[in-house]
Design an enzyme around this catalytic site. Structure first.
Site, PDB file in Angstrom:
ATOM      1  N   LYS A   1      31.039  67.114   6.522  1.00 17.91           N
ATOM      2  CA  LYS A   1      29.679  67.666   6.510  1.00 17.91           C
ATOM      3  C   LYS A   1      29.378  68.377   5.194  1.00 17.91           C
ATOM      4  O   LYS A   1      28.888  69.516   5.164  1.00 17.91           O
ATOM      5  CB  LYS A   1      29.472  68.623   7.684  1.00 17.91           C
ATOM      6  CG  LYS A   1      29.694  68.004   9.058  1.00 17.91           C
ATOM      7  CD  LYS A   1      28.688  66.921   9.379  1.00 17.91           C
ATOM      8  CE  LYS A   1      28.886  66.360  10.782  1.00 17.91           C
ATOM      9  NZ  LYS A   1      27.954  65.248  11.089  1.00 17.91           N
TER      10      LYS A   1
ATOM     11  N   GLY B   1      45.652  52.981  12.785  1.00 16.61           N
ATOM     12  CA  GLY B   1      44.622  53.200  13.786  1.00 16.61           C
ATOM     13  C   GLY B   1      43.296  52.629  13.327  1.00 16.61           C
ATOM     14  O   GLY B   1      43.090  52.310  12.155  1.00 16.61           O
TER      15      GLY B   1
ATOM     16  N   ASN C   1      35.924  60.195  20.766  1.00 14.67           N
ATOM     17  CA  ASN C   1      36.235  58.855  21.270  1.00 14.67           C
ATOM     18  C   ASN C   1      37.383  58.844  22.268  1.00 14.67           C
ATOM     19  O   ASN C   1      37.338  58.137  23.267  1.00 14.67           O
ATOM     20  CB  ASN C   1      36.581  57.919  20.107  1.00 14.67           C
ATOM     21  CG  ASN C   1      35.456  57.804  19.100  1.00 14.67           C
ATOM     22  OD1 ASN C   1      34.299  57.939  19.442  1.00 14.67           O
ATOM     23  ND2 ASN C   1      35.807  57.565  17.851  1.00 14.67           N
TER      24      ASN C   1
ATOM     25  N   GLY D   1      39.446  52.461  12.213  1.00 11.31           N
ATOM     26  CA  GLY D   1      38.571  53.337  11.455  1.00 11.31           C
ATOM     27  C   GLY D   1      38.658  53.127   9.961  1.00 11.31           C
ATOM     28  O   GLY D   1      39.569  52.483   9.433  1.00 11.31           O
TER      29      GLY D   1
ATOM     30  N   GLU E   1      47.820  47.890  16.903  1.00  3.92           N
ATOM     31  CA  GLU E   1      46.902  47.649  18.022  1.00  3.92           C
ATOM     32  C   GLU E   1      45.753  46.764  17.561  1.00  3.92           C
ATOM     33  O   GLU E   1      45.501  45.703  18.102  1.00  3.92           O
ATOM     34  CB  GLU E   1      46.313  48.963  18.522  1.00  3.92           C
ATOM     35  CG  GLU E   1      47.306  50.055  18.784  1.00  3.92           C
ATOM     36  CD  GLU E   1      46.650  51.400  18.644  1.00  3.92           C
ATOM     37  OE1 GLU E   1      46.403  52.019  19.693  1.00  3.92           O
ATOM     38  OE2 GLU E   1      46.374  51.835  17.513  1.00  3.92           O
TER      39      GLU E   1
ATOM     40  N   GLY F   1      45.566  54.925  20.870  1.00  2.00           N
ATOM     41  CA  GLY F   1      46.986  54.641  20.797  1.00  2.00           C
ATOM     42  C   GLY F   1      47.745  55.528  19.847  1.00  2.00           C
ATOM     43  O   GLY F   1      48.963  55.360  19.677  1.00  2.00           O
TER      44      GLY F   1
END
Length: 497
Positions: A402, A263, A378, A265, A288, A382
């Site tokens: 965080k 994916g 977001n 990122g 993808e 996929g």
């Protein structure tokens, strides 16, 4: 010159300004725009449309392949142009309008959008706006750095606007494989049986009479925002590599593995990058988005071929790849996203899928989209197409966020995108949990032992112990299951005390 790229002479008089082309789009229309993960999006027309909407209030439904670059979603959101957005986005300004209820966002599996358009469950598409490197002698549209949903938008739309981008090299011609599934109920099998198969056309076939305007542009794609691997992402990659080595040793895989998917990122890109120092070789990719790691694997001699729907690279990687594209081109193909993400093909090829989670729970349910269960980030993209159909479905994330205020492993996810039935492997920098063949109680023990940050390990173990005492196949304390999320909202941290 643009005349060299518009090879059908009858279309030369269709060249107009972006503003004139945008005039074909009117209030209430459904518009299909090219673009997939900040690559290959039409650029000039949406900018002109956003500018027009500042003085001429109008609303459109915008359907794309995935996220747009060049701050286009931001500009259109701030101009209050969008009434509905489908199927994916990643812009903070648009995200705010979605979460405020100003824009109706339809979060879809990326393989499904054009299927719904084709069967009239969505649409119709009034205007398609497609970026191209050229138009053929027959009027075929040659895409640029993505295909996404562009082919079906152009085929299904009543009118087509083409942006000829002179900054995109003509060497991109021949990169694409445009295959459109036949209509149900008599649909032929999709004939992709290996990532390197080409089964369609190198251009989008359209009736040239539908092309109402052509705009000449030179604006580049946006660079990706992927960060280089850090120690935590290297650890995640190391854990996954060890699992794959074990699969080879057990005889379930060979050292060429199965086709890989990652994916978009930083974390997924870093995991793929980690394969450079692995014992695996002659790898293939059926994915993808082809990111920096794809080309790093090519350069390392690890990857033989990559199939995707877009090429999205960092600025430095673009500057290295584009001048040398002739060397990479024979190893690449870009397809429509309904083919790159098609369940039939993913299942046939036996893809190893690696996607990123926002959070996952003790039993393997994954949240990829919603912060605190309500606030859209977001979209599912996929990941669901691949998770449900992959040979091996892997989700990765850092164990905390965080600065430790948020645990990425929780008693119960606040939103479910991928159920435990679709998830095989969970990985954080702490370790890896192989969930295959395990019942929920066994999964919980393994997840706590291997994936949870030390600061949250004891509280999760306590939760499971108390929930198990009450019984149940999937033990939960319903009154506490989302307590960590409530504490975060109230105090700014999931940690007690």
């Amino acid at each position: 010159m643009h005349r060299d790229r518009i090879r059908l002479p009858a279309l030369l008089d269709k060249v107009v300004s972006a503003e004139a082309a945008a005039a074909y789009i009117r209030d209430g229309m459904t518009v299909g725009m090219s673009g997939f993960t900040r690559a290959g999006e039409a650029k000039a027309v949406p900018m002109a449309l956003a500018e027009r909407a500042k003085t001429e209030p109008m609303k459109i439904t915008l359907i794309t392949g995935a996220s747009l670059g060049n701050d286009l979603d931001k500009q259109m959101a701030e101009a209050h142009l969008l009434s509905r957005r489908i199927p994916f986005q990643s812009d903070p300004a648009l995200r705010r309008e979605i979460n405020d209820g100003e824009v109706m966002f339809v979060d879809q599996h990326l393989s499904e959008t054009v299927e719904m358009l084709r069967t009239h469950q969505l649409g119709p598409v009034d205007v398609a706006v497609i970026e191209a490197v050229a138009i053929t002698e027959q009027g075929g549209i040659i895409p640029t750095t993505s295909v996404g949903n562009s082919a079906s938008f152009a085929i299904l739309a009543e009118k087509v606007i083409v942006e000829i981008n002179l900054s995109q090299p003509l060497l991109l011609e021949g990169l694409h494989d445009i295959y459109i599934p036949t209509r149900r109920p008599v649909r032929h099998p999709i004939p992709v049986v290996a990532p390197e198969n080409r089964v369609g056309l190198p251009f989008i076939p359209v009736d040239p009479s539908k092309i109402v305007a052509i705009v000449v542009t030179q604006k580049l794609d946006s660079s990706s925002t992927v960060l280089p691997p850090d120690q935590e992402t290297r650890d995640i990659a190391g854990h996954l590599t060890e699992l794959l080595k074990h699969e080879v040793k057990a005889g379930r895989l060979t050292t060429t593995l199965q086709p890989l998917q990652a994916g978009i990122g930083t974390i997924a890109n870093a995991v793929m990058h980690g394969l450079i120092d692995s014992p695996f070789h002659n790898l293939t990719m059926y994915s993808e988005v082809l990111q920096d790691s794809t080309f790093d694997l090519f350069d390392a001699g690890k990857l033989d071929f990559a199939s995707g729907s877009s090429i999205t690279l960092s600025k430095a990687k673009y500057q290295a790849v584009l001048p040398d594209f002739a060397r990479y081109k024979p190893k690449l193909v870009l397809r429509p996203q309904e083919i790159s993400n098609h369940p039939e093909v993913i299942r046939r090829l036996g893809v190893i899928a690696v996607n990123t989670a926002l959070e996952f729970d003790l039993y393997g349910n994954v949240n990829s989209t919603h912060v605190g269960g309500t606030m859209m980030m977001n979209g599912i993209g996929g990941s669901g197409d691949f998770a449900r159909n992959a040979y091996l479905s892997v989700f990765v994330t850092k164990s905390v966020a965080k600065g430790g205020a948020i645990s990425s492993v929780v008693p119960m996810v606040s939103h479910v995108d991928h159920t435990e039935h679709d998830v095989d492997i969970l990985v954080t920098e702490q370790g890896l949990a192989d969930l295959r063949g395990l019942a929920p109680r066994e999964r919980a023990r393994l997840v706590i032992a291997n994936c949870v940050h030390p600061a949250y390990r004891e509280p999760l173990a306590d939760y499971v112990e108390r929930a198990t005492a009450r019984g149940g196949h999937t033990p939960h304390l319903i009154e506490e299951a989302l307590g960590w999320h409530a504490r975060l909202r109230e105090t700014g941290s999931m940690q007690a005390g």
